[in-house]
Design a protein around this motif. Structure first.
Motif, PDB file in Angstrom:
ATOM      1  N   ALA A  59      26.066  35.531  12.608  1.00 39.27           N
ATOM      2  CA  ALA A  59      24.956  36.433  11.980  1.00 39.27           C
ATOM      3  C   ALA A  59      25.081  36.309  10.390  1.00 39.27           C
ATOM      4  O   ALA A  59      23.839  36.087   9.501  1.00 39.27           O
ATOM      5  CB  ALA A  59      25.141  37.686  12.592  1.00 39.27           C
ATOM      6  N   ALA A  60      26.052  36.652   9.824  1.00 37.56           N
ATOM      7  CA  ALA A  60      26.257  36.835   8.655  1.00 37.56           C
ATOM      8  C   ALA A  60      26.146  35.611   7.884  1.00 37.56           C
ATOM      9  O   ALA A  60      25.266  35.318   6.895  1.00 37.56           O
ATOM     10  CB  ALA A  60      27.585  37.301   8.276  1.00 37.56           C
ATOM     11  N   ALA A  61      26.600  34.311   8.068  1.00 39.21           N
ATOM     12  CA  ALA A  61      26.544  33.040   7.674  1.00 39.21           C
ATOM     13  C   ALA A  61      25.116  32.698   7.610  1.00 39.21           C
ATOM     14  O   ALA A  61      24.560  31.829   6.600  1.00 39.21           O
ATOM     15  CB  ALA A  61      27.607  31.964   8.209  1.00 39.21           C
ATOM     16  N   ALA A  62      24.527  33.015   8.733  1.00 35.12           N
ATOM     17  CA  ALA A  62      23.087  32.375   8.669  1.00 35.12           C
ATOM     18  C   ALA A  62      21.843  33.423   8.253  1.00 35.12           C
ATOM     19  O   ALA A  62      20.799  33.074   7.888  1.00 35.12           O
ATOM     20  CB  ALA A  62      22.740  32.371  10.091  1.00 35.12           C
ATOM     21  N   ALA A  63      22.250  34.784   7.860  1.00 30.72           N
ATOM     22  CA  ALA A  63      21.405  35.685   7.538  1.00 30.72           C
ATOM     23  C   ALA A  63      20.839  35.302   5.734  1.00 30.72           C
ATOM     24  O   ALA A  63      21.466  34.739   5.034  1.00 30.72           O
ATOM     25  CB  ALA A  63      21.866  37.072   7.348  1.00 30.72           C
ATOM     26  N   PRO A  64      19.468  35.613   5.525  1.00 28.00           N
ATOM     27  CA  PRO A  64      19.022  35.152   4.123  1.00 28.00           C
ATOM     28  C   PRO A  64      19.345  35.994   3.093  1.00 28.00           C
ATOM     29  O   PRO A  64      19.517  35.725   2.082  1.00 28.00           O
ATOM     30  CB  PRO A  64      17.286  35.524   4.631  1.00 28.00           C
ATOM     31  CG  PRO A  64      17.402  36.066   5.760  1.00 28.00           C
ATOM     32  CD  PRO A  64      18.448  35.756   6.672  1.00 28.00           C
ATOM     33  N   ARG A  65      19.949  37.144   3.770  1.00 32.52           N
ATOM     34  CA  ARG A  65      20.532  38.216   2.813  1.00 32.52           C
ATOM     35  C   ARG A  65      21.078  39.470   3.492  1.00 32.52           C
ATOM     36  O   ARG A  65      21.094  39.616   4.675  1.00 32.52           O
ATOM     37  CB  ARG A  65      19.187  39.078   1.939  1.00 32.52           C
ATOM     38  CG  ARG A  65      18.330  39.841   2.998  1.00 32.52           C
ATOM     39  CD  ARG A  65      17.101  40.443   2.229  1.00 32.52           C
ATOM     40  NE  ARG A  65      16.308  39.233   1.633  1.00 32.52           N
ATOM     41  CZ  ARG A  65      15.254  38.736   2.234  1.00 32.52           C
ATOM     42  NH1 ARG A  65      15.116  39.019   3.482  1.00 32.52           N
ATOM     43  NH2 ARG A  65      14.822  38.089   1.645  1.00 32.52           N
ATOM     44  N   LEU A  66      22.168  40.057   2.663  1.00 36.51           N
ATOM     45  CA  LEU A  66      22.740  40.992   3.330  1.00 36.51           C
ATOM     46  C   LEU A  66      22.813  42.154   2.227  1.00 36.51           C
ATOM     47  O   LEU A  66      22.268  42.105   1.418  1.00 36.51           O
ATOM     48  CB  LEU A  66      24.469  40.526   3.278  1.00 36.51           C
ATOM     49  CG  LEU A  66      24.790  39.328   4.206  1.00 36.51           C
ATOM     50  CD1 LEU A  66      26.214  38.866   3.889  1.00 36.51           C
ATOM     51  CD2 LEU A  66      24.678  39.552   5.652  1.00 36.51           C
ATOM     52  N   PRO A  67      22.904  43.547   2.769  1.00 33.69           N
ATOM     53  CA  PRO A  67      23.534  43.614   4.172  1.00 33.69           C
ATOM     54  C   PRO A  67      22.729  43.465   5.429  1.00 33.69           C
ATOM     55  O   PRO A  67      21.328  43.218   5.397  1.00 33.69           O
ATOM     56  CB  PRO A  67      23.599  45.265   4.180  1.00 33.69           C
ATOM     57  CG  PRO A  67      22.971  45.729   3.092  1.00 33.69           C
ATOM     58  CD  PRO A  67      22.821  44.634   2.265  1.00 33.69           C
ATOM     59  N   LEU A  68      23.202  43.222   6.541  1.00 37.79           N
ATOM     60  CA  LEU A  68      22.463  42.985   7.778  1.00 37.79           C
ATOM     61  C   LEU A  68      23.134  43.718   9.032  1.00 37.79           C
ATOM     62  O   LEU A  68      24.269  43.934   9.058  1.00 37.79           O
ATOM     63  CB  LEU A  68      22.693  41.450   8.053  1.00 37.79           C
ATOM     64  CG  LEU A  68      22.178  40.894   9.783  1.00 37.79           C
ATOM     65  CD1 LEU A  68      20.759  41.101   9.519  1.00 37.79           C
ATOM     66  CD2 LEU A  68      22.803  39.811   9.847  1.00 37.79           C
ATOM     67  N   THR A  69      22.035  44.387   9.805  1.00 38.26           N
ATOM     68  CA  THR A  69      22.430  45.241  10.777  1.00 38.26           C
ATOM     69  C   THR A  69      22.095  44.487  11.994  1.00 38.26           C
ATOM     70  O   THR A  69      21.092  43.976  12.395  1.00 38.26           O
ATOM     71  CB  THR A  69      21.700  46.470  11.034  1.00 38.26           C
ATOM     72  OG1 THR A  69      21.916  47.267   9.731  1.00 38.26           O
ATOM     73  CG2 THR A  69      22.022  47.564  12.040  1.00 38.26           C
ATOM     74  N   THR A  70      23.256  44.264  12.985  1.00 38.97           N
ATOM     75  CA  THR A  70      22.951  43.680  14.237  1.00 38.97           C
ATOM     76  C   THR A  70      22.591  44.581  15.393  1.00 38.97           C
ATOM     77  O   THR A  70      22.606  45.756  15.322  1.00 38.97           O
ATOM     78  CB  THR A  70      24.260  42.648  14.532  1.00 38.97           C
ATOM     79  OG1 THR A  70      25.568  43.595  14.972  1.00 38.97           O
ATOM     80  CG2 THR A  70      24.792  41.993  13.266  1.00 38.97           C
ATOM     81  N   SER A  71      22.230  43.872  16.408  1.00 44.52           N
ATOM     82  CA  SER A  71      21.677  44.484  17.638  1.00 44.52           C
ATOM     83  C   SER A  71      22.863  45.327  18.157  1.00 44.52           C
ATOM     84  O   SER A  71      22.855  46.406  19.020  1.00 44.52           O
ATOM     85  CB  SER A  71      21.381  43.640  18.746  1.00 44.52           C
ATOM     86  OG  SER A  71      22.505  42.632  19.217  1.00 44.52           O
ATOM     87  N   GLY A  72      24.053  45.361  18.025  1.00 43.96           N
ATOM     88  CA  GLY A  72      25.454  46.116  18.364  1.00 43.96           C
ATOM     89  C   GLY A  72      25.576  47.230  17.488  1.00 43.96           C
ATOM     90  O   GLY A  72      26.690  47.664  17.659  1.00 43.96           O
ATOM     91  N   GLY A  73      24.738  47.560  16.688  1.00 44.31           N
ATOM     92  CA  GLY A  73      25.193  48.782  15.726  1.00 44.31           C
ATOM     93  C   GLY A  73      25.947  48.399  14.645  1.00 44.31           C
ATOM     94  O   GLY A  73      26.366  49.168  13.857  1.00 44.31           O
TER      95      GLY A  73
END
Length: 496
Positions: free
Chosen positions: A190-204
């Motif tokens: 998820a982090a490697a593919a995200a266009p920007r960070l921070p990112l919140t995933t479905s698992g919290g």
């Protein structure tokens, strides 16, 4: 603020029901007497109501039920309209598990809202001031060489959260709780593919970048935070501390490399690892730069990657810019570990290929021989973003794994080319017949039985193979040529 704290405030609120829920959090206050209150109520709210909606005792249960379904934390009922809070309202709150407070006549609901907002602002200011003080203390601890696990634990425990520090390959630098490999796979992808960070995933989980260049997902670290009860984002406070730790960590690595004499483990248990990078052979169907001119990941960055996966392994950069490392264990275990970690980089690897060769030192073999075998395996190009190969050089077929893929394909094409063209035009299946014949150790009868063909058909087809390839299957050297060509063509030496 907890419900018990609300009752202690100088507002004059009185508890009518809910002694069991005094620890319940109250995040905000809202006012509603609408027939359908749900759209105006948010989870965790103290609902202030003048009971205008109540026309009779039968109205209480359904209305209180709607508030409970909307996630109200508690109800503050005014007594101006009825002179008191009716018993049916109390009964309905008891049935739906909602604490009920009575507001005095002199208390406007706006004062409750203003008081809660002021208390929240004070609490937030104290947290910010406390956070800055803690951050300064932890930054000083990092500068003095503090341990990453201790730093994460001290920061996250106070905030009722879990935190992990991961490299781009998913190597765990530090963490406050166990984290399964499958969870790491998901987080890194998820982090490697995200266009920007921070990112919140479905698992919290909230993922923050730790590094100066967000565009370079290969050398970044990731700070992963999962808050248990606090809704505030604490990762932004912790990320600068993690970045300073990362910088100090890399400084210590460079110093160790400068001072180390690169000791090699016991030769009987040593495994050589050679890592290299190169651009893919083709881009959009066209040849690109020669091998010597292709872009590469900086050797120091590649060395850091190898160290992340094999911590403590002696490493050096050879004269070709390749990273050579020594570790212990079996070839397959080492290769599997490298493959798992480096595959996490696939979404971030663009414009070049990561190539790694693995070779265990055989008894009596010099360390340079194991390195040469690993380097030969690493030089085999393929189309994948990450290639990890074992240099299995204890058999003729194993030796073939050390030959680059493009050279294997050229060899197979030259030896089998006329045969493959004949099969393409006629659909005869000579290649399949040759495979079976070789697998049956040159036995006509066994090959005929396996393919459910007449013996003379097998003889005829093998004769055509010999004519088309110019090889005599009765000669050992010719049979070996055809055997290796079939193995190379069938991709039996694919990357680990």
């Amino acid at each position: 603020m907890q419900l018990r704290e609300m009752l202690a405030e100088p507002l004059g609120l009185r508890l009518l029901h809910g002694e069991h829920a005094l620890d319940r959090r109250v995040d905000r206050a809202c006012v509603t007497d609408m027939p359908d209150p749900a759209p105006f109520v948010t989870p965790g709210a103290l609902v202030c109501t003048g009971l205008v909606w109540r026309r009779g005792p039968r109205d209480s249960d359904p209305y209180i039920g709607l508030l409970a379904e909307a996630g109200a934390a508690a109800i503050a009922a005014g007594r101006t309209l009825h002179g008191h809070v009716p018993d049916d309202v109390i009964t309905a709150c008891r049935a739906h598990g909602l604490p009920l407070l009575e507001a005095p006549r002199s208390l406007p609901f706006s004062r409750i809202i203003e008081h809660l907002a002021a208390r929240r602002a004070e609490t937030r200011l104290r947290r910010v001031e406390s956070g800055f003080a803690r951050q300064r203390r932890l930054l000083a601890a990092v500068a003095d060489g503090g341990d990453a696990h201790h730093l994460l634990t001290e920061f996250a425990t106070d905030r009722t959260a879990s935190a992990w520090l991961l490299t781009a390959t998913g190597a765990l630098v530090a963490g406050t709780a166990p984290l399964a490999d499958t969870e790491i796979d998901t987080l890194i992808a998820a982090a490697a593919a995200a266009p920007r960070l921070p990112l919140t995933t479905s698992g919290g989980y909230t993922i923050h970048s730790v590094g100066s260049r967000l565009g370079d997902r290969i050398t970044l670290w990731y700070l992963v935070v999962r808050a248990e009860t606090d809704t505030e984002d604490i990762g932004s406070d912790l990320a600068p501390i993690a970045e300073l730790y990362r910088m100090r960590h890399r400084e210590r690595l460079r110093l160790r490399w400068e001072l180390s004499d690169h000791p090699i483990p016991d030769a009987d248990a040593a495994v050589a690892v050679v890592a290299d990078t190169a651009a893919p052979r083709r881009a959009e169907g066209r040849e690109i730069l020669p091998e010597s001119d292709r872009p590469r990941l900086a050797p120091e960055e590649l060395r850091v990657l190898v160290h992340d996966i094999l911590p403590g392994a002696p490493t050096e950069v050879d004269r070709y810019g390749r990273v050579v490392a020594w570790t212990t264990g079996s070839e397959r275990d080492v290769a599997a570990r490298l493959t798992r970690h480096l595959n996490r980089l696939r979404p971030a690897v663009r414009g070049f290929t990561l190539r790694v060769g693995v070779s265990a030192a055989r008894p009596g073999e010099s360390p340079s021989g194991a390195v040469a075998s690993a380097a030969a395996a690493a030089s085999a190009l393929g189309d994948a973003a990450v290639i990890v190969r074992i240099a299995e050089v204890d058999s003729v077929v194993g030796l073939l794994t050390a030959v680059p893929d493009d050279l294997q394909r050229r060899f197979a094409a030259r030896v089998l080319g006329p045969l493959l063209e004949y099969d393409r035009r006629t659909g005869t299946g000579l290649l399949r017949t040759l495979e079976v014949f070789l697998d049956c150790a040159g036995s006509w009868r066994t090959a005929a039985d396996r393919m459910h063909l007449h013996l003379n058909t097998i003889r005829y087809r093998i004769g055509r193979v010999e004519e088309l390839t110019g090889r005599d299957l009765g000669r050992l050297d010719d049979r070996l040529d055809l055997y290796l060509a079939v193995r190379a063509y069938g991709s039996q030496t694919a990357p680990v």
